[in-house]
Enzyme design. Structure first.
Site, PDB file in Angstrom:
ATOM      1  CD  GLN A  72     -49.372  -2.074  90.336  1.00 50.60           C
ATOM      2  OE1 GLN A  72     -48.910  -1.277  89.531  1.00 50.60           O
ATOM      3  NE2 GLN A  72     -49.674  -1.422  91.376  1.00 50.60           N
ATOM      4  CG  MET A  90     -61.251   8.426 100.305  1.00 52.51           C
ATOM      5  SD  MET A  90     -61.710   9.886  99.332  1.00 52.51           S
ATOM      6  CE  MET A  90     -63.073  10.698 100.589  1.00 52.51           C
ATOM      7  CB  SER A  91     -58.760   2.375  99.124  1.00 56.00           C
ATOM      8  OG  SER A  91     -58.460   1.249  98.237  1.00 56.00           O
ATOM      9  CE  LYS A  95     -55.452   3.101 100.755  1.00 49.57           C
ATOM     10  NZ  LYS A  95     -54.910   2.404  99.715  1.00 49.57           N
ATOM     11  CG  ASP A  96     -50.598   3.094  97.674  1.00 49.73           C
ATOM     12  OD1 ASP A  96     -51.133   2.066  98.251  1.00 49.73           O
ATOM     13  OD2 ASP A  96     -51.323   4.127  97.070  1.00 49.73           O
ATOM     14  N   GLY A 138     -59.442  10.934  96.713  1.00 53.68           N
ATOM     15  CA  GLY A 138     -58.289  11.075  96.947  1.00 53.68           C
ATOM     16  C   GLY A 138     -57.259  11.192  95.651  1.00 53.68           C
ATOM     17  CG  HIS A 139     -57.216   8.555  92.294  1.00 48.94           C
ATOM     18  ND1 HIS A 139     -58.333   7.476  92.613  1.00 48.94           N
ATOM     19  CD2 HIS A 139     -55.981   7.565  92.211  1.00 48.94           C
ATOM     20  CE1 HIS A 139     -57.674   6.428  92.748  1.00 48.94           C
ATOM     21  NE2 HIS A 139     -56.601   6.247  92.825  1.00 48.94           N
ATOM     22  N   GLY A 195     -57.032   3.774  87.911  1.00 50.36           N
ATOM     23  CA  GLY A 195     -58.413   4.046  87.881  1.00 50.36           C
ATOM     24  C   GLY A 195     -59.361   3.799  89.066  1.00 50.36           C
ATOM     25  CB  ALA A 196     -61.563   2.485  90.558  1.00 48.65           C
TER      26      ALA A 196
HETATM   27  O1  PAF Z   1     -50.826   3.284  93.282  1.00 47.77           O
HETATM   28  C1  PAF Z   1     -51.267   2.948  92.249  1.00 47.77           C
HETATM   29  O2  PAF Z   1     -52.309   3.069  91.752  1.00 47.77           O
HETATM   30  C2  PAF Z   1     -50.157   2.062  91.430  1.00 47.77           C
HETATM   31  O3  PAF Z   1     -49.426   1.275  92.128  1.00 47.77           O
HETATM   32  C3  PAF Z   1     -49.596   2.950  90.412  1.00 47.77           C
HETATM   33  C4  PAF Z   1     -48.431   3.896  91.153  1.00 47.77           C
HETATM   34  C5  PAF Z   1     -50.141   3.759  89.567  1.00 47.77           C
HETATM   35  C6  PAF Z   1     -48.711   1.880  89.383  1.00 47.77           C
HETATM   36  O4  PAF Z   1     -49.581   1.033  88.702  1.00 47.77           O
END
Ligand code: PAF
Length: 282
Positions: A61, A188-189, A153-154, A36-37, A31-32
């Site tokens: 996590q 973006m994050s 980004k990740d 980028g999403h 969310g948020a």
């Molecule tokens: O990158 C993220 O937002 C999270 O790590 C993910 C992949 C949705 C898992 O919770």
């Protein structure tokens, strides 16, 4: 856009899509949402008949409980953005829906991620990637997408999820989409929302440091470049977890400019907010 809170309802709806031979694209998020999403959603819409997005702030996590409690929540705006983008389906599960056996029971599963778990994000956020694998494993078993969209980004997370898919033998393809940046270069994050005005200004030091590495990689010693970046970041008020210059394939540190594919990666705190970023160097 159809919204499901229960896995069972979502699965029934997805079964209808499968019957119609509709290819399913999946964008998991916490969310948020930002542009980028949305770029992941757009990519999925382009290449699949049906796009499913999930929003779930995954407790397993977060190695830092404060980070979990302070993670930004903007659900109404998220729904509006997804609807506007043309997303077909949103999965919005509760913690119980994702971990019906309870969190401590779920955490007994261990994914053999090899050295990926001990370096960079793995080293500084113990348990983080096990939690990512737990939730992504569960989500992929529910959604069974043909294509899974992840942001570059990740960078290390993309590698971890690739490994997860190998380990579990799932038939999902990963599509990695480029990092979107603000005009001043800040990646973006969702966490950017928590930066104060002055932190927000200083946050661009990460982009500058990565560019400095990129511009000077061919002619400089990687060790010197890394320590220069750490100093630049510290001068901007960051407390640095790591700056690494690594082989883009396996994330092992590179010691000379001979490597073909190189990525520079940064993780650093501005106050309590931890930002990460990376850049392809050659
Ligand atoms: O990158 C993220 O937002 C999270 O790590 C993910 C992949 C949705 C898992 O919770």
């Amino acid at each position: 856009m159809i919204i499901f809170k229960k896995a069972e309802g979502l699965r029934k709806w997805l079964d209808l899509q499968v019957e119609k031979r509709n290819e399913i694209g999946f964008v998991p998020t916490m969310g948020a949402l930002h542009k980028g999403h949305l770029s992941l959603i757009e990519k999925s819409l382009e290449n699949n008949k049906v796009t499913v997005c999930s929003i779930f702030i995954n407790p397993t996590q977060f190695n830092d409980q404060k980070d979990f409690q302070n993670y930004p929540v903007t659900i109404e705006q998220d729904i509006y953005m997804l609807q506007k983008a043309g997303c077909d389906c949103l999965f919005l599960p509760s913690i119980e829906e994702i971990y019906p056996q309870g969190i401590s029971e779920a955490k007994k599963i261990h994914y053999d991620l090899g050295f990926l778990e001990d370096i960079l994000e793995g080293k500084f956020r113990p348990g983080h990637f096990q939690g990512v694998c737990l939730v992504v494993d569960r989500l992929l078993r529910i959604v069974e997408p043909g294509n899974l969209y992840l942001g570059q980004k990740d960078y290390q997370q993309c590698m971890v999820i690739k490994k997860l898919i190998e380990l579990t033998g799932m038939k999902t393809s990963i599509v990695i989409c480029p990092t979107l940046r603000e005009r001043d270069g800040l990646a973006m994050s969702s966490r950017n929302l928590r930066l104060t005005e002055s932190q927000r200004k200083n946050a661009t030091a990460i982009f500058r440091a990565l560019n400095d590495i990129k511009d000077n990689f061919e002619t400089s010693d990687p060790a010197e470049l890394k320590s220069r970046s750490v100093s630049q970041l510290e001068s901007a008020g960051f407390s640095v977890d790591y700056v690494e210059i690594a082989d883009a394939e396996n994330l092992l540190p590179v010691t000379s400019a001979d490597n073909k594919q190189v990525v520079a990666l940064v993780a650093a705190f501005l106050g309590e907010i931890r930002l990460i970023d990376n850049m392809q160097i050659n």
